[in-house]
Every structure is written in C-alpha cells, then in structure tokens.
Design an enzyme around this catalytic site. Structure first.
Site, mmCIF file in Angstrom:
data_model
loop_
_atom_site.group_PDB
_atom_site.id
_atom_site.type_symbol
_atom_site.label_atom_id
_atom_site.label_comp_id
_atom_site.label_asym_id
_atom_site.label_seq_id
_atom_site.Cartn_x
_atom_site.Cartn_y
_atom_site.Cartn_z
ATOM 1 N N ARG A 43 35.419 34.385 35.274
ATOM 2 C CA ARG A 43 36.513 33.528 35.719
ATOM 3 C C ARG A 43 36.540 32.270 34.865
ATOM 4 O O ARG A 43 35.489 31.699 34.575
ATOM 5 C CB ARG A 43 36.278 33.173 37.191
ATOM 6 C CG ARG A 43 37.275 32.204 37.767
ATOM 7 C CD ARG A 43 37.140 32.136 39.279
ATOM 8 N NE ARG A 43 37.491 33.397 39.920
ATOM 9 C CZ ARG A 43 37.885 33.510 41.193
ATOM 10 N NH1 ARG A 43 37.968 32.453 41.956
ATOM 11 N NH2 ARG A 43 38.199 34.683 41.699
ATOM 12 N N LYS A 79 28.674 37.449 38.727
ATOM 13 C CA LYS A 79 29.936 36.796 38.379
ATOM 14 C C LYS A 79 29.622 35.712 37.365
ATOM 15 O O LYS A 79 28.554 35.103 37.407
ATOM 16 C CB LYS A 79 30.577 36.140 39.612
ATOM 17 C CG LYS A 79 32.082 35.956 39.493
ATOM 18 C CD LYS A 79 32.813 37.207 39.937
ATOM 19 C CE LYS A 79 34.298 37.039 40.023
ATOM 20 N NZ LYS A 79 34.917 38.198 40.695
ATOM 21 N N GLY A 181 51.273 34.750 46.712
ATOM 22 C CA GLY A 181 50.734 34.786 45.356
ATOM 23 C C GLY A 181 51.162 36.064 44.673
ATOM 24 O O GLY A 181 50.681 37.144 45.000
ATOM 25 N N GLY A 187 52.012 40.617 42.442
ATOM 26 C CA GLY A 187 53.333 41.072 41.984
ATOM 27 C C GLY A 187 53.436 42.593 42.027
ATOM 28 O O GLY A 187 54.426 43.158 42.507
ATOM 29 N N ALA A 261 42.962 38.621 47.303
ATOM 30 C CA ALA A 261 42.193 37.448 46.857
ATOM 31 C C ALA A 261 40.708 37.627 47.165
ATOM 32 O O ALA A 261 40.337 38.254 48.159
ATOM 33 C CB ALA A 261 42.721 36.194 47.533
ATOM 34 N N ASN A 262 39.866 37.076 46.303
ATOM 35 C CA ASN A 262 38.431 37.021 46.581
ATOM 36 C C ASN A 262 38.147 35.830 47.491
ATOM 37 O O ASN A 262 38.874 34.842 47.475
ATOM 38 C CB ASN A 262 37.653 36.839 45.268
ATOM 39 C CG ASN A 262 37.418 38.161 44.546
ATOM 40 O OD1 ASN A 262 36.962 39.136 45.139
ATOM 41 N ND2 ASN A 262 37.734 38.205 43.265
#
Ligand code: PHE
Length: 346
Positions: A43, A79, A181, A187, A261-262
């Site tokens: 990220r 992560k 979102g 989308g 979403a996380n």
C-alpha cells in the site's frame, strides 16, 4: 512510539527501511508464516506520522493471515506500507519501486507482495525487474494482471450469500445496494450488481467518477457525506477502511453490510454493535479475498480459469457457513470467521 508499537504486536517480523533519496518510510510486516510465506499487498499512502503507517501495516497484515486461512490458501499474512510524503510518479516512482524491490528480494520469499491501495500492475512489473516475489504483474509482463475484477466478483458472490441469509433469497433483482467508493473494485462491483438487476446507488468523494459510472449503469448518485444514512438492503463499503464505528453503525438503515474495503470495523466492539443492530456483516477479510485467490491460484497453484471461478464463488459458501455458525453459537459473524480461520492456523 515505533518501539512500543512493535513490542505490542503479535506478528512475527517487522522490517523498517527509511529510503533516503525519497524520504519514504517502508514498513514490511510479516504477521504469520504458519501456513506458508506471508502474502499481502503493498500500500502506498501519505500518513500523519510514520507510526500511523506502521500501525496500518500491522493491522492489515494480521487481516491477511485470517484471509489466507479463511479461503484455504497455503499462505501466511503480511502487508507492506510505503509512507510517502506525496504520491510519486514518473522516474521517481520507478526508482522508488526498484529500491523497494531490493528490500523485498532481500527477505528471500518470506514476504510476497501484490498491489493494494495506490499501487498497480504496472508497479508490480517494476518490482519484478529486481524481485521474483511479486504477484499481479501485467498480463503482458507474464502476471495475472489487475486483481480488482476478481475481488469484485468475490464480493458479488458474498453479497448474494449475505442477502440469502438476511432475506431468504440470493436473487438481486430489485434489491437496493449502495456501493460506497467506486474505484477499481467498487466500480466493477456496481457493474456486476446492475447487470444482476439490483437497484444500485453509488457514492464517492470523487463526484465525477460516481456520476460517470452512474450514467453508464443507470444508478443513482448519493453524496458521500450522506451515504451512511441511506435506506438500502445492502451497504457495500468499498473505499478505505474504518467506516463502521460507534457513531456510524446506529445510523445505518440496511440489513446487510458487505463490501470490499479492508479493515472496515473501527474497533473490535463494532462487530457486536452490528449484530445488536440486526445487521448481517460479511467479515472483510473473507469477502474481499477474491484478488488474492485469483492471483495466487493462477500464478502459483496452477489453477485453470474454471477452478479459480469456482473458488471465487466459494467465498459465498464460506460466508454462508460463517453466518450459520454465528447464529448457532450466538456470536458475531466476525468472531465466527476468526474461529474458522484460527482453526486452520492451529
Ligand atoms: N491487496 C490484496 C488484498 O488485500 C493483496 C494481494 C493481492 C495479495 C494479490 C496477494 C496477491 O488481498
């Protein structure tokens, strides 16, 4: 602050690099390698302070451990967060990813990465120039490409399983679904929902993006500040995490929360708040596993398209199992999902 954070964490290893040329802090968190190498995205974001970036990486990596176990992938959880002063582009971006690639390569495969917020297949192609431990290179570059469409498909299956549990039917025709979102995953999820006959509401801080999509799929646009209060059947949080908390949960007017979403819960107690409100909550680390499933399945486990599609649909079956357990044991869906994952970690 960094020292305290690291000491308080239950993961295996934190690697910290301060990248002099760019002023970027790189945090690689290896939460668990119990089931296999630690897999998780990279990220890239700006944070108020390096400690916030580290805290984010720690939480996200723990969720990856649960995600991999919940969908039975032979991987642990990790992560990486690149805490940037500004999002780089051009040559700066490329050289940053090359230096980051050297760092990941130096871990010898203990951590294997892929795209996440603000990173793409093009960035993975750059990492791959110096490091073999990277998923989701572009298809031209020999990888499985953008995981977004597969994450969206997993969420779509998860929404069907969740409506079956809440309403007794997985049929989406006429169901009202609010997608909060509408970036890469949200989308595409909105498009799948519209194609299945749902009445789709979309909301995004980028108004033009929401409006463009709404035109294409005949959805209604909801202003972002009002999204949480809208009456709908399914609320699908698909932007950044932490949207479900003590302040927002009482305002929800939906029966299902199921999105990509996380880290959707602001704090652990929020799972109980959702249960108390009679809302079926699809634990984020289960419903959003489609991207990792597709990438690892196709690139490492030798799955063909048919197997991979069946595993994406399996996200719905896993959620159904979690809901049944939560009901039977009188616990939250989050707790039931953790039990399922932890049983595979034992
Ligand atoms: N961003 C992905 C996720 O949260 C991370 C990922 C993608 C990991 C592809 C491995 C492979 O699941």
């Amino acid at each position: 602050m960094l020292e305290e954070l690291i000491r308080s964490w239950d993961g295996e290893e934190v690697v910290v690099r301060f990248d002099q040329p760019s002023g970027v802090w790189m945090f690689v968190c290896v939460h668990s390698t119990q089931r296999g190498p630690a897999g998780g995205g990279t990220r890239m974001k700006t944070y108020p302070a390096p400690a916030d970036a580290l805290a984010d990486a720690m939480r996200l990596s723990a969720a990856m451990t649960l995600k991999m176990a919940a969908v039975s992938l032979p991987f642990g959880g990790g992560k990486a967060v690149l805490a940037v002063p500004v999002l780089p582009d051009g040559e700066d971006r490329r050289s940053l990813f090359l230096r980051y690639a050297d760092l990941v390569a130096s871990l010898g495969g203990n951590f294997q990465t892929g795209p996440d917020v603000n990173t793409s297949s093009a960035d993975m192609d750059v990492i791959a120039e110096r490091c073999p431990y990277v998923y989701c290179r572009s298809e031209e570059g020999g990888g499985s490409g953008d995981p977004g469409p597969y994450t969206a498909r997993g969420v779509f299956h998860g929404i069907r399983a969740s409506t079956r549990h809440a309403f007794g039917s997985a049929e989406l025709e006429g169901r009202v679904v609010l997608v909060q979102g509408v970036g890469n995953v949200g989308g595409q999820l909105a498009e799948l929902l519209a194609a299945a006959g749902a009445r789709v509401l979309v909301s995004d801080v980028a108004t033009d993006r929401a409006c463009g999509l709404a035109d294409r799929i005949d959805a209604d646009v909801i202003p972002p500040e009002g999204a949480i209060d809208i009456e709908c059947d399914v609320y699908a949080p698909c932007a950044l995490g932490g949207t479900l908390n003590a302040e927002t949960i009482p305002r929800l007017r939906c029966r299902v929360v199921a999105g990509s979403a996380n880290n959707q819960l602001g704090e652990p107690d929020d799972a109980e708040r959702l249960r108390g409100a009679g809302i079926v909550y699809a634990p984020d680390f289960v419903i959003n596993a489609g991207g990792a499933l597709n990438a690892i399945g196709i690139e490492t486990l030798g799955w063909d398209r048919k197997t991979t599609d069946a595993r994406l649909a399996g996200i719905g079956d896993t959620l159904a199992e979690i809901y049944a357990r939560a009901d039977a044991e009188g616990i939250t869906t989050e707790a039931a999902a953790k039990r399922l994952a932890q049983a595979r970690l034992a």
